[in-house]
Design a protein around this motif. Structure first.
Motif, mmCIF file in Angstrom:
data_model
loop_
_atom_site.group_PDB
_atom_site.id
_atom_site.type_symbol
_atom_site.label_atom_id
_atom_site.label_comp_id
_atom_site.label_asym_id
_atom_site.label_seq_id
_atom_site.Cartn_x
_atom_site.Cartn_y
_atom_site.Cartn_z
ATOM 1 N N PRO A 135 0.847 -1.191 0.000
ATOM 2 C CA PRO A 135 0.000 0.000 0.000
ATOM 3 C C PRO A 135 0.890 1.253 0.000
ATOM 4 O O PRO A 135 2.051 1.150 0.404
ATOM 5 N N PRO A 136 0.392 2.400 -0.419
ATOM 6 C CA PRO A 136 -0.990 2.659 -0.823
ATOM 7 C C PRO A 136 -1.238 2.350 -2.303
ATOM 8 O O PRO A 136 -0.352 2.502 -3.116
ATOM 9 N N PHE A 137 -2.475 1.930 -2.606
ATOM 10 C CA PHE A 137 -2.906 1.750 -3.987
ATOM 11 C C PHE A 137 -4.431 1.784 -4.043
ATOM 12 O O PHE A 137 -5.093 1.732 -2.996
ATOM 13 N N VAL A 138 -4.951 1.895 -5.266
ATOM 14 C CA VAL A 138 -6.409 1.860 -5.448
ATOM 15 C C VAL A 138 -6.780 0.442 -5.846
ATOM 16 O O VAL A 138 -6.052 -0.205 -6.601
ATOM 17 N N CYS A 139 -7.898 -0.077 -5.299
ATOM 18 C CA CYS A 139 -8.315 -1.440 -5.635
ATOM 19 C C CYS A 139 -9.789 -1.466 -6.027
ATOM 20 O O CYS A 139 -10.637 -0.896 -5.332
ATOM 21 N N LEU A 140 -10.076 -2.120 -7.137
ATOM 22 C CA LEU A 140 -11.458 -2.345 -7.566
ATOM 23 C C LEU A 140 -11.832 -3.777 -7.155
ATOM 24 O O LEU A 140 -11.233 -4.734 -7.639
ATOM 25 N N VAL A 141 -12.794 -3.887 -6.248
ATOM 26 C CA VAL A 141 -13.237 -5.210 -5.790
ATOM 27 C C VAL A 141 -14.540 -5.545 -6.484
ATOM 28 O O VAL A 141 -15.556 -4.850 -6.291
ATOM 29 N N VAL A 142 -14.520 -6.565 -7.316
ATOM 30 C CA VAL A 142 -15.724 -6.946 -8.065
ATOM 31 C C VAL A 142 -16.004 -8.438 -7.861
ATOM 32 O O VAL A 142 -15.294 -9.283 -8.378
ATOM 33 N N SER A 143 -17.045 -8.731 -7.072
ATOM 34 C CA SER A 143 -17.359 -10.136 -6.808
ATOM 35 C C SER A 143 -18.844 -10.378 -7.024
ATOM 36 O O SER A 143 -19.547 -9.516 -7.556
ATOM 37 N N GLY A 144 -19.298 -11.553 -6.603
ATOM 38 C CA GLY A 144 -20.708 -11.883 -6.773
ATOM 39 C C GLY A 144 -21.602 -11.032 -5.890
ATOM 40 O O GLY A 144 -22.748 -10.764 -6.224
ATOM 41 N N GLY A 145 -21.083 -10.588 -4.761
ATOM 42 C CA GLY A 145 -21.900 -9.815 -3.824
ATOM 43 C C GLY A 145 -21.462 -8.377 -3.659
ATOM 44 O O GLY A 145 -22.160 -7.585 -3.018
ATOM 45 N N HIS A 146 -20.311 -8.000 -4.216
ATOM 46 C CA HIS A 146 -19.761 -6.672 -3.927
ATOM 47 C C HIS A 146 -19.136 -6.004 -5.137
ATOM 48 O O HIS A 146 -18.543 -6.678 -5.975
ATOM 49 N N THR A 147 -19.272 -4.690 -5.188
ATOM 50 C CA THR A 147 -18.551 -3.887 -6.179
ATOM 51 C C THR A 147 -18.125 -2.620 -5.456
ATOM 52 O O THR A 147 -18.956 -1.763 -5.152
ATOM 53 N N HIS A 148 -16.848 -2.532 -5.130
ATOM 54 C CA HIS A 148 -16.328 -1.423 -4.347
ATOM 55 C C HIS A 148 -15.060 -0.880 -5.001
ATOM 56 O O HIS A 148 -14.232 -1.658 -5.468
ATOM 57 N N ARG A 165 -24.854 0.822 -6.466
ATOM 58 C CA ARG A 165 -26.112 1.281 -5.873
ATOM 59 C C ARG A 165 -27.148 0.172 -5.888
ATOM 60 O O ARG A 165 -28.190 0.269 -5.269
ATOM 61 N N ASP A 166 -26.892 -0.871 -6.698
ATOM 62 C CA ASP A 166 -27.900 -1.943 -6.809
ATOM 63 C C ASP A 166 -27.203 -3.301 -6.906
ATOM 64 O O ASP A 166 -26.677 -3.794 -5.926
ATOM 65 N N ASP A 167 -27.181 -3.891 -8.098
ATOM 66 C CA ASP A 167 -26.571 -5.214 -8.244
ATOM 67 C C ASP A 167 -25.045 -5.108 -8.173
ATOM 68 O O ASP A 167 -24.465 -4.096 -8.554
ATOM 69 N N ALA A 168 -24.410 -6.197 -7.739
ATOM 70 C CA ALA A 168 -22.949 -6.287 -7.840
ATOM 71 C C ALA A 168 -22.619 -6.708 -9.268
ATOM 72 O O ALA A 168 -23.471 -7.264 -9.979
ATOM 73 N N ALA A 169 -21.377 -6.458 -9.686
ATOM 74 C CA ALA A 169 -20.979 -6.794 -11.059
ATOM 75 C C ALA A 169 -21.178 -8.293 -11.331
ATOM 76 O O ALA A 169 -21.724 -8.679 -12.375
ATOM 77 N N GLY A 170 -20.787 -9.131 -10.391
ATOM 78 C CA GLY A 170 -20.918 -10.587 -10.566
ATOM 79 C C GLY A 170 -22.374 -11.019 -10.640
ATOM 80 O O GLY A 170 -22.728 -11.944 -11.386
ATOM 81 N N GLU A 171 -23.200 -10.312 -9.857
ATOM 82 C CA GLU A 171 -24.637 -10.597 -9.866
ATOM 83 C C GLU A 171 -25.207 -10.323 -11.261
ATOM 84 O O GLU A 171 -26.029 -11.082 -11.770
ATOM 85 N N ALA A 172 -24.760 -9.223 -11.874
ATOM 86 C CA ALA A 172 -25.212 -8.888 -13.227
ATOM 87 C C ALA A 172 -24.799 -9.984 -14.207
ATOM 88 O O ALA A 172 -25.602 -10.436 -15.038
ATOM 89 N N PHE A 173 -23.561 -10.453 -14.091
ATOM 90 C CA PHE A 173 -23.093 -11.554 -14.952
ATOM 91 C C PHE A 173 -23.972 -12.787 -14.731
ATOM 92 O O PHE A 173 -24.399 -13.443 -15.694
ATOM 93 N N ASP A 174 -24.233 -13.113 -13.472
ATOM 94 C CA ASP A 174 -25.002 -14.326 -13.165
ATOM 95 C C ASP A 174 -26.442 -14.228 -13.685
ATOM 96 O O ASP A 174 -26.996 -15.191 -14.207
ATOM 97 N N ALA A 275 -9.643 -7.165 -7.720
ATOM 98 C CA ALA A 275 -9.848 -8.286 -6.796
ATOM 99 C C ALA A 275 -11.268 -8.807 -6.922
ATOM 100 O O ALA A 275 -12.145 -8.110 -7.438
ATOM 101 N N GLY A 276 -11.495 -10.035 -6.479
ATOM 102 C CA GLY A 276 -12.832 -10.640 -6.490
ATOM 103 C C GLY A 276 -13.051 -11.492 -7.729
ATOM 104 O O GLY A 276 -12.320 -11.376 -8.728
ATOM 105 N N GLY A 277 -14.064 -12.346 -7.671
ATOM 106 C CA GLY A 277 -14.331 -13.316 -8.724
ATOM 107 C C GLY A 277 -14.395 -12.726 -10.125
ATOM 108 O O GLY A 277 -13.866 -13.306 -11.080
ATOM 109 N N VAL A 278 -15.010 -11.543 -10.261
ATOM 110 C CA VAL A 278 -15.187 -10.948 -11.587
ATOM 111 C C VAL A 278 -13.849 -10.470 -12.177
ATOM 112 O O VAL A 278 -13.715 -10.330 -13.390
ATOM 113 N N SER A 279 -12.857 -10.274 -11.317
ATOM 114 C CA SER A 279 -11.556 -9.825 -11.845
ATOM 115 C C SER A 279 -10.842 -10.948 -12.595
ATOM 116 O O SER A 279 -9.791 -10.727 -13.192
#
Ligand code: KG4
Ligand code: ZN
Length: 343
Positions: A135-148, A165-174, A275-279
């Motif tokens: 650290p420090p760095f910026v991280c995009l977390v994209v999983s089935g339940g989270h997008t941060h 604000r609504d679905d997570a990225a992985g949720e959209a894929f699913d 990070a996360g499944g969608v990555s």
């Protein structure tokens, strides 16, 4: 780590969703074992994760998975410096299995217990694949339940720049995968199908949230895909699923890349991690590589096995929490809606 310091071994346990996993991690970055019992075969028949079945399966598997992890590492519980476990966010019944197991083992072996935030684990997966990343760095977390979109200020210290604000990225894929009949889990199947499609065949919307440049919204995109399919069905047109998958994926790539790269440029650390499944998605990695190349940013992402749920990433996060002095009490409980940065 300096050679004078004692090596720290963590037994880590992960059971927040549909994988029962255990791992032994040395000094937060070296994985000595990484055992994952996936429940995909079980949930496939229902088209998605059934929480009650997930909890029962975790109970069935957890002892075996932990024994395997210790055996593969060639170590015993007595050699561990701490037991780390995911205590949130996730499915409450599923989390409870890991938490109860970790508490009993730590109590029985008289070891410290370290509760870990699942998303912190996903971020730390990058430390396993990239020994030089700090650290420090910026991280995009994209999983089935989270997008941060997160600034990792230091080990265990996070600022959240944006979230969905609504679905997570992985949720959209699913959900899109289900609509085109690909089944669960949809992400890897959409990724594979999209390889033979034209990403510019259909123009889907890319939502922006007024005044919140780093927030995401995927529900409009999902609805646009469903509307497209319904419209084609009503008018008797055949849909080219590969073009649809590629065009949907392209819209997700645009939304993720534009925000993550802008945030990394603005923060000025020169580093962006995924990070996360969608990555694990090939188009997202390609899009990020291209944009980071242009922006002069160094891009990091975990090896595929550390992108989706695993316990090695929890062992890495537990190590950094342990080093900061974090210890959980015997009253540690599952917290299904645990927020990042909350303790
Ligand atoms: O991080 P993860 O294993 O679990 C959560 O913490 O949610 O992420 C699982 C998600 C699923 O939605 C799955 O469809 C998605 O990651 N995923 C992918 C790919 N591989 C997994 N999405 C897009 N492309 C992929 N190659
Ligand atoms: Zn996860």
């Amino acid at each position: 780590m300096k050679s004078m310091e004692k090596d720290i071994y963590i037994l880590a346990i992960e059971s927040s969703c549909d994988e029962t996993a255990a791992s032994v991690v040395k000094n937060g970055r070296k994985v000595l074992s990484n055992v994952i019992s996936s429940q995909i075969a079980l949930h496939t028949q229902y088209g998605g994760v059934v929480p009650e079945l997930a909890s029962r399966k975790h109970i069935e598997k957890i002892n075996q998975v932990i024994s395997c992890a210790l055996l593969e590492a060639g170590m015993g519980l007595e050699d561990m410096d701490a037991v780390g476990v995911t205590y949130g966010p996730g499915l409450v019944g599923a989390l409870l299995v890991g938490v109860a197991q970790a508490k009993s083992l730590a109590w029985a072996a008289d070891k410290p217990l370290v509760g870990v935030h699942h998303i912190e684990g996903h971020i730390c997966a990058n430390f396993i694949t990239h020994p030089e990343l700090e650290p420090p760095f910026v991280c995009l977390v994209v999983s089935g339940g989270h997008t941060h979109l997160v600034v990792v200020k230091d080990y265990g210290e996070f600022d959240i720049l944006g979230r969905t604000r609504d679905d997570a990225a992985g949720e959209a894929f699913d959900k899109v995968a289900r609509a085109i009949g690909l089944g669960y889990p949809g992400g890897p199947k959409v990724d594979a199908l999209a390889k033979s499609g034209d990403p510019h065949a259909i123009r889907f919307p890319r939502a922006r949230i007024e005044g919140c440049p780093y927030d995401f919204s995927f529900s409009g995109l999902k609805s646009a895909v469903l509307n497209y399919l319904n419209h084609a069905k009503m008018s008797g047109e055949t849909v080219n699923s590969a073009d649809l998958a590629a065009s949907f994926q392209n819209a997700v790539v645009d939304m993720l890349v534009s925000r993550a790269v802008a945030a990394a440029e603005e923060q000025g650390y020169g580093k962006l991690a995924l990070a996360g499944g969608v990555s694990a998605n090939s188009a997202i990695r390609r899009g990020m590589e291209e944009a980071c190349g242009k922006a002069g940013l160094k891009l990091y992402y975990p090896e595929p096995v550390y992108c989706t749920d695993n316990a090695a990433m929890i062992g890495s996060a537990a190590y950094y929490e342990f080093r900061r002095g974090a210890r959980s009490g015997w009253d540690l409980n599952a917290v299904p809606n645990l927020k990042l940065g909350e303790r």
